[in-house]
Every structure is written in C-alpha cells, then in structure tokens.
Design a protein around this motif. Structure first.
Motif, PDB file in Angstrom:
ATOM      1  N   PHE A  74       5.550   4.471   1.834  1.00 49.34           N
ATOM      2  CA  PHE A  74       6.005   5.544   2.166  1.00 49.34           C
ATOM      3  C   PHE A  74       6.801   5.524   3.402  1.00 49.34           C
ATOM      4  O   PHE A  74       8.056   6.252   3.562  1.00 49.34           O
ATOM      5  CB  PHE A  74       5.130   6.812   2.096  1.00 49.34           C
ATOM      6  CG  PHE A  74       4.863   7.765   0.881  1.00 49.34           C
ATOM      7  CD1 PHE A  74       4.150   7.082   0.009  1.00 49.34           C
ATOM      8  CD2 PHE A  74       5.370   8.937   0.659  1.00 49.34           C
ATOM      9  CE1 PHE A  74       3.923   7.892  -1.253  1.00 49.34           C
ATOM     10  CE2 PHE A  74       5.298   9.677  -0.270  1.00 49.34           C
ATOM     11  CZ  PHE A  74       4.498   9.089  -1.403  1.00 49.34           C
ATOM     12  N   ALA A  75       6.451   4.837   4.318  1.00 47.13           N
ATOM     13  CA  ALA A  75       7.024   4.683   5.542  1.00 47.13           C
ATOM     14  C   ALA A  75       8.418   3.951   5.153  1.00 47.13           C
ATOM     15  O   ALA A  75       9.494   4.172   5.847  1.00 47.13           O
ATOM     16  CB  ALA A  75       6.187   4.133   6.590  1.00 47.13           C
TER      17      ALA A  75
ATOM     18  N   VAL B 264       1.685   2.954  10.790  1.00 46.20           N
ATOM     19  CA  VAL B 264       1.381   3.922   9.563  1.00 46.20           C
ATOM     20  C   VAL B 264      -0.386   3.641   9.514  1.00 46.20           C
ATOM     21  O   VAL B 264      -0.738   2.774  10.295  1.00 46.20           O
ATOM     22  CB  VAL B 264       1.692   3.874   8.167  1.00 46.20           C
ATOM     23  CG1 VAL B 264       3.144   4.217   8.000  1.00 46.20           C
ATOM     24  CG2 VAL B 264       1.500   2.354   7.531  1.00 46.20           C
TER      25      VAL B 264
ATOM     26  N   MET C  12       8.161  12.078   5.953  1.00 43.58           N
ATOM     27  CA  MET C  12       7.008  11.932   5.238  1.00 43.58           C
ATOM     28  C   MET C  12       5.629  12.496   6.212  1.00 43.58           C
ATOM     29  O   MET C  12       6.049  12.736   7.407  1.00 43.58           O
ATOM     30  CB  MET C  12       6.596  10.336   5.121  1.00 43.58           C
ATOM     31  CG  MET C  12       6.366   9.533   6.367  1.00 43.58           C
ATOM     32  SD  MET C  12       5.908   7.957   6.172  1.00 43.58           S
ATOM     33  CE  MET C  12       4.268   8.133   5.279  1.00 43.58           C
TER      34      MET C  12
ATOM     35  N   SER D 176       0.842  -1.181  -0.044  1.00 37.94           N
ATOM     36  CA  SER D 176      -0.001  -0.046  -0.003  1.00 37.94           C
ATOM     37  C   SER D 176       0.703   1.123   0.125  1.00 37.94           C
ATOM     38  O   SER D 176       2.140   1.063   0.477  1.00 37.94           O
ATOM     39  CB  SER D 176      -1.032   0.123   1.284  1.00 37.94           C
ATOM     40  OG  SER D 176      -0.145   0.437   2.155  1.00 37.94           O
ATOM     41  N   ASP D 177       0.482   2.272  -0.475  1.00 32.71           N
ATOM     42  CA  ASP D 177       1.203   3.568  -0.621  1.00 32.71           C
ATOM     43  C   ASP D 177       1.530   4.157   0.764  1.00 32.71           C
ATOM     44  O   ASP D 177       3.124   4.573   0.879  1.00 32.71           O
ATOM     45  CB  ASP D 177       0.510   4.465  -1.359  1.00 32.71           C
ATOM     46  CG  ASP D 177       1.123   4.750  -2.508  1.00 32.71           C
ATOM     47  OD1 ASP D 177       1.408   3.855  -3.431  1.00 32.71           O
ATOM     48  OD2 ASP D 177       1.638   5.853  -2.841  1.00 32.71           O
ATOM     49  N   GLU D 178       0.722   4.046   1.831  1.00 31.26           N
ATOM     50  CA  GLU D 178       1.208   4.667   3.067  1.00 31.26           C
ATOM     51  C   GLU D 178       2.418   4.008   3.820  1.00 31.26           C
ATOM     52  O   GLU D 178       3.601   4.374   4.063  1.00 31.26           O
ATOM     53  CB  GLU D 178      -0.013   4.556   3.908  1.00 31.26           C
ATOM     54  CG  GLU D 178      -0.326   6.175   4.610  1.00 31.26           C
ATOM     55  CD  GLU D 178      -1.286   6.210   5.665  1.00 31.26           C
ATOM     56  OE1 GLU D 178      -0.957   6.224   6.967  1.00 31.26           O
ATOM     57  OE2 GLU D 178      -2.402   6.258   5.080  1.00 31.26           O
ATOM     58  N   TYR D 179       2.348   2.456   3.798  1.00 26.47           N
ATOM     59  CA  TYR D 179       3.303   1.686   4.137  1.00 26.47           C
ATOM     60  C   TYR D 179       4.504   1.848   3.329  1.00 26.47           C
ATOM     61  O   TYR D 179       5.603   1.641   3.766  1.00 26.47           O
ATOM     62  CB  TYR D 179       2.703   0.190   4.224  1.00 26.47           C
ATOM     63  CG  TYR D 179       3.775  -0.686   4.822  1.00 26.47           C
ATOM     64  CD1 TYR D 179       3.755  -0.671   6.385  1.00 26.47           C
ATOM     65  CD2 TYR D 179       4.888  -1.458   4.102  1.00 26.47           C
ATOM     66  CE1 TYR D 179       4.658  -1.660   7.028  1.00 26.47           C
ATOM     67  CE2 TYR D 179       5.567  -2.422   4.806  1.00 26.47           C
ATOM     68  CZ  TYR D 179       5.467  -2.417   6.298  1.00 26.47           C
ATOM     69  OH  TYR D 179       6.475  -2.946   6.757  1.00 26.47           O
TER      70      TYR D 179
END
Lengths: 182, 416
Positions: free
Chosen positions: A126-127, B278, B232, A121-124
């Motif tokens: 990004f992290a 997240v 971020m 997923s994108d959020e993961y």
C-alpha cells in the motif's frame, strides 16, 4: 567421575528443557465455545453508495467533455519494487498535465490511484502504491498543475487489472491511474 | 573441572528459555491417544467432519501421539475398544441433536480403562461444531497440565478481496473452517481487533473520498469513524490496553507511522524518513518495531520512543516485509529471492532482541501475515504453495507446524 557425568546430563537436560515458559494471558471472554458462537452476530452491513453517481443535468456538456478527457488520460507504469518515473512515463504525465490545463478541465480535480503487483506484504505494498501516486503528483505539480487539485489513494494489490501469475500481468498491475473528480 | 562444569551450566541456563533456539531432538516420547466416536445422531458426513476436526485439534496440542483411525464405540461401555487397549489415553465422544437442533457433545477421557475426565458441551447450531472441537482440545490440554492454549478459542478476523475494489471482512475460528462475513459492500481492508475481548475491531474503508479508519462494535453493529488521511491509512497495531494505535498514514503523501491516542483523539508522528515506513508494532511501552525502506529495500528496524534511537534489527534477507511482535520476540516475513520473473519464496523467521540467533520457521512457498497469539505460544500465518493456500499454526515450544487448507479467495490481511 560419576558426578561429572551426572552434572553433564543435568546441563544437557537444561539445554533441551524447552524454550518458552511465558505466562499465558487467558482470554476469559472466549472461555466457552457457546459464548464464542453467540458473539458471532452479524453487525449491520455497511453499504456505501458509489460516489459521483449523480450527474447534474445542467452540467451535461461539461461531463461529456470530462468523459473525453478521462478517456485520454494515460496509465503510468512502474518497475518491480520501484516508484521512480522513467522517461517514457514522464512523457505520459506531461501529456496528462496538458489535458489538465484545458479550460473545461480547470474546474475538475484528479484522484491518483496507486496500485501494485501481488508480491510483498500488503501494508508495504500500500505504501509502495502511495509512493507511486505521490511521484506522479510531484511530476504533475512540476508541470504546472495546482497541488490542491490532486488527491491520492493507494489500493495496494486489491485493484488488479490482470490476475494471471505472469510477469506481463504483474507489470500491468504496477501502475497509477488518473480519475477525474468534479 | 568445576569451572568447566559451571560454565556449561551457565550456558545452558542462558539459553534454556529462548524460543529462537530450535529443539530438534526431543527426548520424551508422547503418550498415545485414540478417539472413539459414539455418536447416535447426525449423518456419516457430519460425524466424520467432527472426527477430523478433533483429530486436527489434538495434533495441534502437540502433547499426544494421535491415532487417526475413526473408531466406533458405545458411549456407556465401561471398557475401551480392544484395539485401543494399548493406548495411554482414549477420548470417547457422542454427538447428539436436541429438539431445538442444538448440537450437544459429551466426552469421556479414559486412562487405563478408568474415566479420568468427562464434560458436556452444547452449541445452538451444528455448523459451529469446530468451536466445540477446539474447546474439547483446550480442556484436555488443561487436564494434562500443559501451558494454556487459550488462543485455540480466540477468533480470527480477516479481509479477502472478492473482486477488484470489493472485499469482505470475515470472522473465523483459528483454523478458518468457520467463516462468517461481518462486513461487505465496498473496499474494506486491514481489520484489527480493538481489544483483548474481541468485541470490536478497526478497519480501513477505501470506499469514500479518502482512506478512513473505522471502528465496529460487534455486539451491536455500530460503526464509528475514527479519522481519514489522504493516500493510505492502516491500523497496524493496538496497544495491550487498547488505548493507543500505531497507524500508517500519509496526510501529506508520505507514508509514516503515527501513534494515535484513542481517548484524546490526538496523534503524534513517530517516523520521518522520506521513503517508506510501515507496519509499526508496539514492543513494550517505549519501543516500536517497524518496516522501513531506509536501506533501499524493506527491512526491520526498531525505534525507542524516548530517545528516538533507531536500530536495524535484521542483517539477513533481501527484503523483510512484514512483522509481528510478542515480548522480545519478532516474527517476520523474509523474501528469499528478489527475482521479478520467478516464483518468489517468502519464509518466516523468528528473532529475539536478547540474542543474535535467527530461527527459520518455514522452508517452502510464500508464507505471509505472521501473527503471534496473545500469549506468544503460537504463530498463525498464511501459506501459498504450488497453487494451494493454507492457514498455518506454528507451535514454537514444540517446533511443529500445522496446515489447514483454505478453499476460498486470497486473504488480504488478518488479525488474531
């Protein structure tokens, strides 16, 4: 007997009587389609000027050298779903730290850009990109670079250098780039 | 015998209202409906496009058995077409273009040759015809006395990457057939509606020195900066009242979840694990659900905000990477394969905090970005399968999935 059968049927119907009966929240704002369409107005387009596009003529010689350093800075690659630094990549970071200690580089800062492949997923992602950048930052600090000179940004999977769906391509995208800032 | 029966009744009552139980056999047969096109204006291409849109919407309602034949009729005929005599319902509509190029649509719903419902619609331009189609489906659903499908008329906001470090933020209807670019230039990601009314949204700008959260008022186009963070910054969720945001940010290089108060502009760190935390989602006022790598792979956890008690929510899947919450329900994306060198499969699963059941919602392909509708009636998601992308709608109550093909670049993030 009849009542038992009937009770069984009632029970079975209750089992199959549907799932959710949650009270819906009706959105009154979107109550008619004409309104929905009139709301779709174009807000002012945000135009962001590209940073660092102006170079002061008096610092031309430094900027040339900075360009040379920039061209020598390595790319650090990572394994699938990982953010630990492998020994061969550690050597690249050590070399980058040496470049960062050059006299002309001392006044420059560096931005570490973390990137990922297309999975997850994108959020993961990004992290994950950020953890990669942070791992490189820690290695640079251990090599003697002042932490205050280092900033980080994660681009997740939105900054690929390769867009084919192959393992070689994904490996190229799991990386941290160095970008010199004045 | 009475005891057994009582237990049976109790068991059925316990599970009668649980969306994680999959209804695989439905006793009722759905009433049939045919659609008659009585349009006088517009060319055949546009008429057919509208017809397809209305058929798709009626299907998504899941309360009719929809006949897909494009039939022509005269709007004022008192009888339905001979071919439709056996249909329980017949929807007849007429598309008209007025002097200002506005699209006017009139509809009649027949039941046993009697008109039981009629209404007129108008939109300023014909290219927003799909909103009329959604509104017609919404009204028919209301007429039939079914639970509201107000989500059909809501807007979807999504970002798509057009080239490296450049993206667009787009407004769309729930089928993404209408698309309007509201923000372009630079890298702007993770749009999130700021309120129920969908009059404003948050997004992350990665074009400046630091990732920055911004707020856009759609009504007047004003853009406001909220805050910045190194590394971020993502707005993962907005509370029901719009007063609190769950942010994932990393002021010190460590991605964690923060609760941001919109009124006081203060934030509080909610997670402190040294790996990755997240995708925070509010679950009621006192709990969040989030994705964490604290077991060595991404998985779902919940945290109570009063006692700080953390609980693992899912014991299945190699990698559970994204989630959306409604009430006690959580829909999440599970990676079913962890092979770097093969096509990975991502499926959507539904769990409830009240039961131990897991309901699998998709079976093939890469299914991502699950988002509950505000009323929890439907789930929207993006499906990639065999090189094709589609937006999917899952009607939990009816156990049905519908797909609408996408003919543009990849979606980066979406909100509904």
């Amino acid at each position: 007997m009849k009542s038992i059968v009937l009770s069984g049927v009632v029970a079975a119907l209750l089992v199959f009587s549907g799932c959710s009966s949650k009270e819906p929240a009706v959105d009154t704002q979107a109550a008619n389609s004409a309104q929905a369409t009139t709301e779709v107005q174009a807000p002012a387009t945000e135009t962001v000027s590209s940073e660092n596009s102006v170079v002061d003529s008096s610092t031309n010689s430094v900027s040339m050298t900075a360009d040379e350093i920039q061209s020598k800075l390595p790319t650090v690659y990572f394994a699938f779903d990982k953010y630990n630094i492998t020994p061969d990549m550690q050597a690249r970071i050590d070399a980058a730290a040496e470049l960062g200690k050059e006299d002309v580089a001392k006044s420059l800062n560096v931005k570490l850009e973390g990137n990922c492949d297309e999975w997850g997923s994108d959020e993961y992602n990004f992290a994950l990109g950020l953890k990669r950048a942070n791992a490189v930052k820690k290695a640079l600090v251990a090599d003697g670079i002042d932490a205050s000179r280092i900033s980080m940004v994660s681009y997740g999977k939105s900054n690929p250098v390769c867009t084919e769906h192959t393992k070689e391509c994904w490996a190229k995208n799991r990386r941290v780039n160095f970008k010199l800032l004045p | 015998m009475k005891i057994i029966l009582s237990l049976l009744m109790l068991f059925s009552l316990m599970f009668a209202d649980d969306a994680t139980i999959q209804v695989i056999k439905k006793v009722d047969t759905l009433p049939t409906i045919a659609v008659e096109d009585a349009s006088t204006d517009y060319d055949d291409t546009f008429r057919l496009r509208f017809f397809k849109s209305i058929i798709a919407d009626l299907n998504v309602l899941s309360i009719f058995n929809v006949d897909r034949h494009h039939q022509l009729a005269l709007f004022d005929d008192s009888d339905v077409n001979v071919a439709d005599k056996d249909m329980a319902y017949v929807l007849r509509y007429k598309l008209e273009q007025d002097d200002n190029n506005a699209l006017a649509v009139s509809i009649k719903l027949f039941n046993n040759d009697n008109v039981v419902f009629s209404k007129n619609y108008k939109v300023p331009k014909s290219d927003v015809y799909m909103f009329v189609s959604h509104a017609i489906a919404y009204d028919l659903n209301e007429f039939m006395g079914q639970p509201s499908v107000a989500w059909m008329k809501r807007k979807v906001i999504f970002s798509r990457v057009v080239k490296p470090k450049e993206s667009e933020i787009v407004l769309a209807d729930y089928t993404l057939s209408y698309r309007h670019v509201v923000l372009k230039g630079g890298l702007n990601l993770f749009p999130k509606w700021a309120n129920k009314e969908q009059t404003a949204f948050y997004f992350t700008s990665l074009s400046g020195a630091k990732p920055t959260l911004k707020y856009v008022n759609i009504k007047n186009g004003n853009v406001k900066t909220i805050l910045s963070s190194d590394g971020m910054l993502v707005c993962s969720d907005v509370s029901e009242d719009g007063k609190h945001l769950l942010l994932t940010m990393a002021p010190h290089g460590q991605p964690d979840i923060y609760n941001y108060n919109v009124q006081t502009h203060k934030y509080k760190r909610l997670t402190t694990y040294s790996g990755i935390d997240v995708n925070g989602q509010f679950m009621g006022k006192n709990k969040i659900v989030f994705i964490s790598s604290r077991l060595g792979y991404p998985n779902l956890f919940s945290k109570r905000l009063d006692t700080n008690e953390v609980e693992q929510m899912v014991y299945y899947g190699n990698s559970n990477v994204a989630c959306s919450v409604h009430g006690n329900y959580v829909v999440y994306t599970a990676r079913e394969t962890s092979n770097e060198f093969s096509q990975n499969t991502f499926n959507l699963q539904l769990i409830s905090t009240n039961t131990d059941y897991i309901r699998r919602l998709t079976a093939t392909g890469v299914n991502q970005f699950p988002r509950f509708s505000r009323d929890g009636d439907a789930i929207l998601f993006i499906k990639n399968y065999k090189g094709q992308s589609a937006i999917g709608v899952i009607r939990l109550k009816y156990n049905k999935n519908y797909l609408f093909p996408l003919r543009f670049g990849k979606v980066q993030s979406l909100d509904w």
